[in-house]
Design an enzyme around this catalytic site. Structure first.
Site, PDB file in Angstrom:
ATOM      1  N   ARG A  79      -2.993   4.480   1.426  1.00 10.31           N
ATOM      2  CA  ARG A  79      -2.779   5.110  -0.199  1.00 10.31           C
ATOM      3  C   ARG A  79      -3.014   5.225  -1.200  1.00 10.31           C
ATOM      4  NH1 ARG A  79       2.855   1.202  -0.926  1.00 10.31           N
ATOM      5  NH2 ARG A  79       2.454   1.557  -3.301  1.00 10.31           N
ATOM      6  N   ARG A  98      12.037  -1.289 -12.678  1.00  6.68           N
ATOM      7  CA  ARG A  98      10.370  -2.412 -12.718  1.00  6.68           C
ATOM      8  C   ARG A  98      10.185  -2.089 -14.156  1.00  6.68           C
ATOM      9  NH1 ARG A  98       8.369  -0.709  -7.770  1.00  6.68           N
ATOM     10  NH2 ARG A  98       6.316  -1.531  -7.784  1.00  6.68           N
ATOM     11  N   LYS A 125       6.777  -7.938  -0.898  1.00  6.87           N
ATOM     12  CA  LYS A 125       8.432  -7.452  -1.028  1.00  6.87           C
ATOM     13  C   LYS A 125       8.856  -6.703   0.341  1.00  6.87           C
ATOM     14  CE  LYS A 125       7.713  -5.437  -5.306  1.00  6.87           C
ATOM     15  NZ  LYS A 125       6.230  -5.350  -5.653  1.00  6.87           N
ATOM     16  N   ARG A 135      -2.258  -0.449 -11.728  1.00  7.48           N
ATOM     17  CA  ARG A 135      -0.573  -1.090 -11.834  1.00  7.48           C
ATOM     18  C   ARG A 135      -0.621  -2.401 -11.956  1.00  7.48           C
ATOM     19  NH1 ARG A 135      -0.909   0.136  -5.673  1.00  7.48           N
ATOM     20  NH2 ARG A 135       0.514  -0.874  -5.303  1.00  7.48           N
ATOM     21  N   ARG A 170      -4.866  -2.780   2.266  1.00  2.21           N
ATOM     22  CA  ARG A 170      -3.686  -1.832   2.278  1.00  2.21           C
ATOM     23  C   ARG A 170      -4.113  -0.590   2.755  1.00  2.21           C
ATOM     24  NH1 ARG A 170       2.096  -2.516  -0.597  1.00  2.21           N
ATOM     25  NH2 ARG A 170       1.069  -1.602  -2.061  1.00  2.21           N
TER      26      ARG A 170
HETATM   27  P1  AMP Z   1       6.091   0.959  -4.542  1.00  2.46           P
HETATM   28  O1  AMP Z   1       6.235   0.777  -3.021  1.00  2.46           O
HETATM   29  O2  AMP Z   1       7.301  -0.210  -4.938  1.00  2.46           O
HETATM   30  O3  AMP Z   1       5.154  -0.343  -4.543  1.00  2.46           O
HETATM   31  O4  AMP Z   1       6.413   2.092  -5.606  1.00  2.46           O
HETATM   32  C1  AMP Z   1       5.052   2.879  -5.547  1.00  2.46           C
HETATM   33  C2  AMP Z   1       5.155   3.727  -6.698  1.00  2.46           C
HETATM   34  O5  AMP Z   1       5.891   4.436  -7.062  1.00  2.46           O
HETATM   35  C3  AMP Z   1       5.106   2.890  -8.258  1.00  2.46           C
HETATM   36  O6  AMP Z   1       3.938   2.399  -8.861  1.00  2.46           O
HETATM   37  C4  AMP Z   1       5.657   3.098  -8.927  1.00  2.46           C
HETATM   38  O7  AMP Z   1       4.771   4.849  -9.093  1.00  2.46           O
HETATM   39  C5  AMP Z   1       6.812   4.454  -8.211  1.00  2.46           C
HETATM   40  N1  AMP Z   1       8.052   3.351  -8.549  1.00  2.46           N
HETATM   41  C6  AMP Z   1       8.759   3.179  -7.586  1.00  2.46           C
HETATM   42  N2  AMP Z   1       9.984   2.284  -7.909  1.00  2.46           N
HETATM   43  C7  AMP Z   1       9.810   2.881  -9.557  1.00  2.46           C
HETATM   44  C8  AMP Z   1      10.878   2.485 -10.003  1.00  2.46           C
HETATM   45  N3  AMP Z   1      12.214   1.643 -10.365  1.00  2.46           N
HETATM   46  N4  AMP Z   1      10.493   2.524 -12.093  1.00  2.46           N
HETATM   47  C9  AMP Z   1       9.456   3.753 -11.871  1.00  2.46           C
HETATM   48  N5  AMP Z   1       8.125   4.316 -10.756  1.00  2.46           N
HETATM   49  C10 AMP Z   1       8.913   3.738  -9.762  1.00  2.46           C
END
Ligand code: AMP
Length: 187
Positions: A133, A88, A13, A144, A127
């Site tokens: 990360r 999400r 994404k 996740r 990654r």
């Molecule tokens: P991402 O980089 O999109 O994979 O997001 C990393 C982490 O940020 C996720 O695993 C959540 O812990 C948190 N996060 C990001 N966006 C959201 C969201 N819309 N709602 C809840 N947690 C989020």
């Protein structure tokens, strides 16, 4: 133009959102990247986020909805945006629909990037080596995926019902996937 990028962790994404943002000239808003920045800056929001993000859990809906509402009203997003990582949960999707309706905005398409589970684990593990990360550590990856299946996958049906979902196979090269996305937007 308002686009949502949706799909499991590791689907690509972020990579695709960056390309789309350059091609279409609208900002890429990643809620995950925003939270990682807050964590790196040790802000109060960042300290709160660490309790959730590092373990692979979702931040509370009310916090995320407040953040996104603020972003929608910010000047860089006045002509649209590519939202990556939000909504999400179905509650976030409902809140987003309300925010858009109140502002007379429309979501043009929800791009659902699909990849098989085995590939997700492989990509996230790679990654972890490159980006270091904390949430790409094996236990967080597994969590996740569980959280995705339980809380986020239902969002797909929400947008299917709204007639906005576009299925994008996420396998192949980065260029192949972005061609598919551009094709789906033009339809
Ligand atoms: P991402 O980089 O999109 O994979 O997001 C990393 C982490 O940020 C996720 O695993 C959540 O812990 C948190 N996060 C990001 N966006 C959201 C969201 N819309 N709602 C809840 N947690 C989020």
């Amino acid at each position: 133009m308002h686009l949502l990028l949706f799909g499991p962790p590791g689907a690509g994404k972020g990579t695709q959102a960056k390309i789309l943002s350059e091609t279409l000239g609208i900002p890429h808003i990643s809620t995950g990247e925003m939270l990682r920045q807050e964590m790196a800056d040790e802000t109060p929001l960042g300290r709160k986020a660490r309790e959730y993000v590092d373990r692979g859990n979702l931040m509370p809906d009310d916090i995320m909805i407040g953040i996104v509402e603020h972003i929608i009203d910010s000047p860089p997003c006045k002509n649209g945006m590519i939202l990556d990582g939000f909504p999400r949960t179905v509650d976030q999707a409902v809140a987003l629909r309300e925010m858009f309706t109140r502002r007379k905005l429309v979501i043009d398409a929800v791009l659902f990037i699909e990849i098989p589970h085995e590939l997700i684990v492989e990509r996230l593990t790679n990654r972890a080596i490159v980006e270091n990360r904390a949430d790409d550590e094996p236990r967080s990856i597994m969590n996740r995926l569980v959280v995705y299946d339980k809380n986020t996958a239902p969002v797909k049906h929400f947008y299917e019902d709204e007639g906005l979902l576009r299925h994008i196979p996420g396998i192949g090269t980065v260029e192949e996937v972005s061609e598919r996305i551009l094709g789906a937007i033009k339809k």
